[in-house]
Motif scaffolding. Structure first.
Motif, PDB file in Angstrom:
ATOM      1  N   LYS A  57      -3.286  -7.912   8.053  1.00  0.00           N
ATOM      2  CA  LYS A  57      -3.248  -8.087   6.603  1.00  0.00           C
ATOM      3  C   LYS A  57      -1.973  -7.516   5.996  1.00  0.00           C
ATOM      4  O   LYS A  57      -1.476  -8.013   5.001  1.00  0.00           O
ATOM      5  CB  LYS A  57      -4.464  -7.419   5.955  1.00  0.00           C
ATOM      6  CG  LYS A  57      -4.480  -7.627   4.452  1.00  0.00           C
ATOM      7  CD  LYS A  57      -5.662  -7.008   3.744  1.00  0.00           C
ATOM      8  CE  LYS A  57      -5.510  -7.304   2.253  1.00  0.00           C
ATOM      9  NZ  LYS A  57      -6.311  -6.514   1.406  1.00  0.00           N
ATOM     10  N   PHE A  58      -1.414  -6.465   6.604  1.00  0.00           N
ATOM     11  CA  PHE A  58      -0.227  -5.805   6.072  1.00  0.00           C
ATOM     12  C   PHE A  58       0.858  -5.678   7.139  1.00  0.00           C
ATOM     13  O   PHE A  58       0.557  -5.529   8.328  1.00  0.00           O
ATOM     14  CB  PHE A  58      -0.563  -4.392   5.571  1.00  0.00           C
ATOM     15  CG  PHE A  58      -1.482  -4.356   4.401  1.00  0.00           C
ATOM     16  CD1 PHE A  58      -1.035  -4.678   3.128  1.00  0.00           C
ATOM     17  CD2 PHE A  58      -2.811  -4.008   4.567  1.00  0.00           C
ATOM     18  CE1 PHE A  58      -1.886  -4.637   2.042  1.00  0.00           C
ATOM     19  CE2 PHE A  58      -3.677  -3.959   3.485  1.00  0.00           C
ATOM     20  CZ  PHE A  58      -3.211  -4.283   2.218  1.00  0.00           C
ATOM     21  N   LEU A  59       2.089  -5.711   6.672  1.00  0.00           N
ATOM     22  CA  LEU A  59       3.253  -5.425   7.494  1.00  0.00           C
ATOM     23  C   LEU A  59       4.064  -4.362   6.767  1.00  0.00           C
ATOM     24  O   LEU A  59       4.375  -4.526   5.579  1.00  0.00           O
ATOM     25  CB  LEU A  59       4.095  -6.691   7.697  1.00  0.00           C
ATOM     26  CG  LEU A  59       5.440  -6.534   8.397  1.00  0.00           C
ATOM     27  CD1 LEU A  59       5.274  -6.001   9.819  1.00  0.00           C
ATOM     28  CD2 LEU A  59       6.182  -7.879   8.404  1.00  0.00           C
ATOM     29  N   ALA A  60       4.378  -3.267   7.442  1.00  0.00           N
ATOM     30  CA  ALA A  60       5.198  -2.190   6.875  1.00  0.00           C
ATOM     31  C   ALA A  60       6.585  -2.273   7.494  1.00  0.00           C
ATOM     32  O   ALA A  60       6.721  -2.423   8.715  1.00  0.00           O
ATOM     33  CB  ALA A  60       4.568  -0.836   7.164  1.00  0.00           C
TER      34      ALA A  60
ATOM     35  N   PRO B  63       7.652   3.570   9.486  1.00  0.00           N
ATOM     36  CA  PRO B  63       6.197   3.402   9.451  1.00  0.00           C
ATOM     37  C   PRO B  63       5.618   3.759  10.821  1.00  0.00           C
ATOM     38  O   PRO B  63       6.122   3.314  11.842  1.00  0.00           O
ATOM     39  CB  PRO B  63       6.006   1.923   9.132  1.00  0.00           C
ATOM     40  CG  PRO B  63       7.296   1.262   9.472  1.00  0.00           C
ATOM     41  CD  PRO B  63       8.364   2.303   9.416  1.00  0.00           C
ATOM     42  N   LEU B  64       4.578   4.582  10.818  1.00  0.00           N
ATOM     43  CA  LEU B  64       3.996   5.047  12.075  1.00  0.00           C
ATOM     44  C   LEU B  64       2.716   4.301  12.443  1.00  0.00           C
ATOM     45  O   LEU B  64       2.553   3.873  13.580  1.00  0.00           O
ATOM     46  CB  LEU B  64       3.703   6.549  12.003  1.00  0.00           C
ATOM     47  CG  LEU B  64       4.919   7.450  11.803  1.00  0.00           C
ATOM     48  CD1 LEU B  64       4.474   8.905  11.641  1.00  0.00           C
ATOM     49  CD2 LEU B  64       5.906   7.298  12.947  1.00  0.00           C
ATOM     50  N   MET B  65       1.794   4.178  11.465  1.00  0.00           N
ATOM     51  CA  MET B  65       0.534   3.494  11.761  1.00  0.00           C
ATOM     52  C   MET B  65      -0.255   3.237  10.482  1.00  0.00           C
ATOM     53  O   MET B  65      -0.044   3.899   9.461  1.00  0.00           O
ATOM     54  CB  MET B  65      -0.326   4.302  12.724  1.00  0.00           C
ATOM     55  CG  MET B  65      -0.940   5.548  12.095  1.00  0.00           C
ATOM     56  SD  MET B  65      -2.121   6.369  13.150  1.00  0.00           S
ATOM     57  CE  MET B  65      -1.054   7.416  14.085  1.00  0.00           C
TER      58      MET B  65
ATOM     59  N   LEU C  57      10.106   2.530   2.285  1.00  0.00           N
ATOM     60  CA  LEU C  57       8.977   1.933   2.985  1.00  0.00           C
ATOM     61  C   LEU C  57       8.494   0.772   2.133  1.00  0.00           C
ATOM     62  O   LEU C  57       8.098   0.969   0.978  1.00  0.00           O
ATOM     63  CB  LEU C  57       7.845   2.944   3.182  1.00  0.00           C
ATOM     64  CG  LEU C  57       6.627   2.396   3.904  1.00  0.00           C
ATOM     65  CD1 LEU C  57       6.957   2.021   5.348  1.00  0.00           C
ATOM     66  CD2 LEU C  57       5.502   3.405   3.875  1.00  0.00           C
ATOM     67  N   THR C  58       8.564  -0.420   2.688  1.00  0.00           N
ATOM     68  CA  THR C  58       8.131  -1.623   1.987  1.00  0.00           C
ATOM     69  C   THR C  58       6.937  -2.207   2.723  1.00  0.00           C
ATOM     70  O   THR C  58       6.958  -2.343   3.947  1.00  0.00           O
ATOM     71  CB  THR C  58       9.280  -2.644   1.895  1.00  0.00           C
ATOM     72  OG1 THR C  58      10.335  -2.062   1.118  1.00  0.00           O
ATOM     73  CG2 THR C  58       8.837  -3.937   1.249  1.00  0.00           C
ATOM     74  N   ILE C  59       5.897  -2.513   1.968  1.00  0.00           N
ATOM     75  CA  ILE C  59       4.671  -3.095   2.518  1.00  0.00           C
ATOM     76  C   ILE C  59       4.583  -4.541   2.045  1.00  0.00           C
ATOM     77  O   ILE C  59       4.834  -4.840   0.872  1.00  0.00           O
ATOM     78  CB  ILE C  59       3.415  -2.344   2.008  1.00  0.00           C
ATOM     79  CG1 ILE C  59       3.498  -0.855   2.343  1.00  0.00           C
ATOM     80  CG2 ILE C  59       2.136  -2.965   2.540  1.00  0.00           C
ATOM     81  CD1 ILE C  59       3.291  -0.521   3.785  1.00  0.00           C
TER      82      ILE C  59
ATOM     83  N   ILE D  11       0.578   5.520   7.279  1.00  0.00           N
ATOM     84  CA  ILE D  11       1.157   6.808   7.642  1.00  0.00           C
ATOM     85  C   ILE D  11       2.596   6.545   8.079  1.00  0.00           C
ATOM     86  O   ILE D  11       2.852   5.633   8.873  1.00  0.00           O
ATOM     87  CB  ILE D  11       0.342   7.488   8.758  1.00  0.00           C
ATOM     88  CG1 ILE D  11      -1.095   7.719   8.271  1.00  0.00           C
ATOM     89  CG2 ILE D  11       0.995   8.794   9.195  1.00  0.00           C
ATOM     90  CD1 ILE D  11      -2.069   8.131   9.330  1.00  0.00           C
ATOM     91  N   PHE D  12       3.509   7.345   7.523  1.00  0.00           N
ATOM     92  CA  PHE D  12       4.925   7.130   7.804  1.00  0.00           C
ATOM     93  C   PHE D  12       5.644   8.465   7.805  1.00  0.00           C
ATOM     94  O   PHE D  12       5.105   9.480   7.371  1.00  0.00           O
ATOM     95  CB  PHE D  12       5.545   6.176   6.780  1.00  0.00           C
ATOM     96  CG  PHE D  12       5.494   6.650   5.358  1.00  0.00           C
ATOM     97  CD1 PHE D  12       6.590   7.270   4.769  1.00  0.00           C
ATOM     98  CD2 PHE D  12       4.340   6.493   4.587  1.00  0.00           C
ATOM     99  CE1 PHE D  12       6.545   7.713   3.455  1.00  0.00           C
ATOM    100  CE2 PHE D  12       4.294   6.920   3.272  1.00  0.00           C
ATOM    101  CZ  PHE D  12       5.401   7.538   2.706  1.00  0.00           C
TER     102      PHE D  12
END
Length: 136
Positions: free
Chosen positions: A58-61, A101-103, A78-80, A110-111
């Motif tokens: 659903k999301f891409l960071a 971005p980490l997870m 950080l762009t979502i 979480i970043f």
């Protein structure tokens, strides 16, 4: 928007993909890229190579670069991307550092922000339900 071939970097559900398109390189630093998401170029933005999909596709960071001027940078954000609505939100900025971005965990991203000149890394989390600055 320019159409490009469909993505080499597939989402976990394989229903989305994107390609990095080489744009340039910072003097004494890393490369930066344009991105084609599902075959469509995201205009007027450049990105570093850091990214993370959420497990539900659903999301891409992404690590967005706000400048390529090595004297004033790095400045990253950080762009979502909400892949259902095709909207983007820039949710955090690192002046003088790189965001990674980490997870995705539950309803959070979480970043970390890494400041190489100061040799420090700081971890953050943001609830995705609290993002209000979505844009087309």
């Amino acid at each position: 928007m320019e159409n490009i071939t469909k993505g080499a970097y597939k989402s976990p559900g394989k229903n989305h993909g994107f390609d990095f398109i080489f744009e340039g390189e910072i003097r004494f630093g890393p490369c930066f890229y344009k991105i084609a998401l599902d075959g469509v170029l995201i205009p007027d933005r450049i990105f570093g190579f850091e990214f993370k999909w959420d497990s539900n596709s659903k999301f891409l960071a992404l690590q967005e670069w706000l400048t390529t001027d090595y004297r004033n940078g790095p400045i990253t954000a950080l762009t979502i991307i909400d892949l259902n609505t095709r909207k983007l939100a820039r949710i955090s900025k690192a002046d003088g550092g790189f965001i990674k971005p980490l997870m995705f965990e539950d309803d959070k991203i979480i970043f970390e922000k890494e400041y190489l000149a100061e040799a420090k890394k700081i971890e953050f989390e943001i609830n995705l339900n609290n993002i209000k600055n979505w844009e087309d």
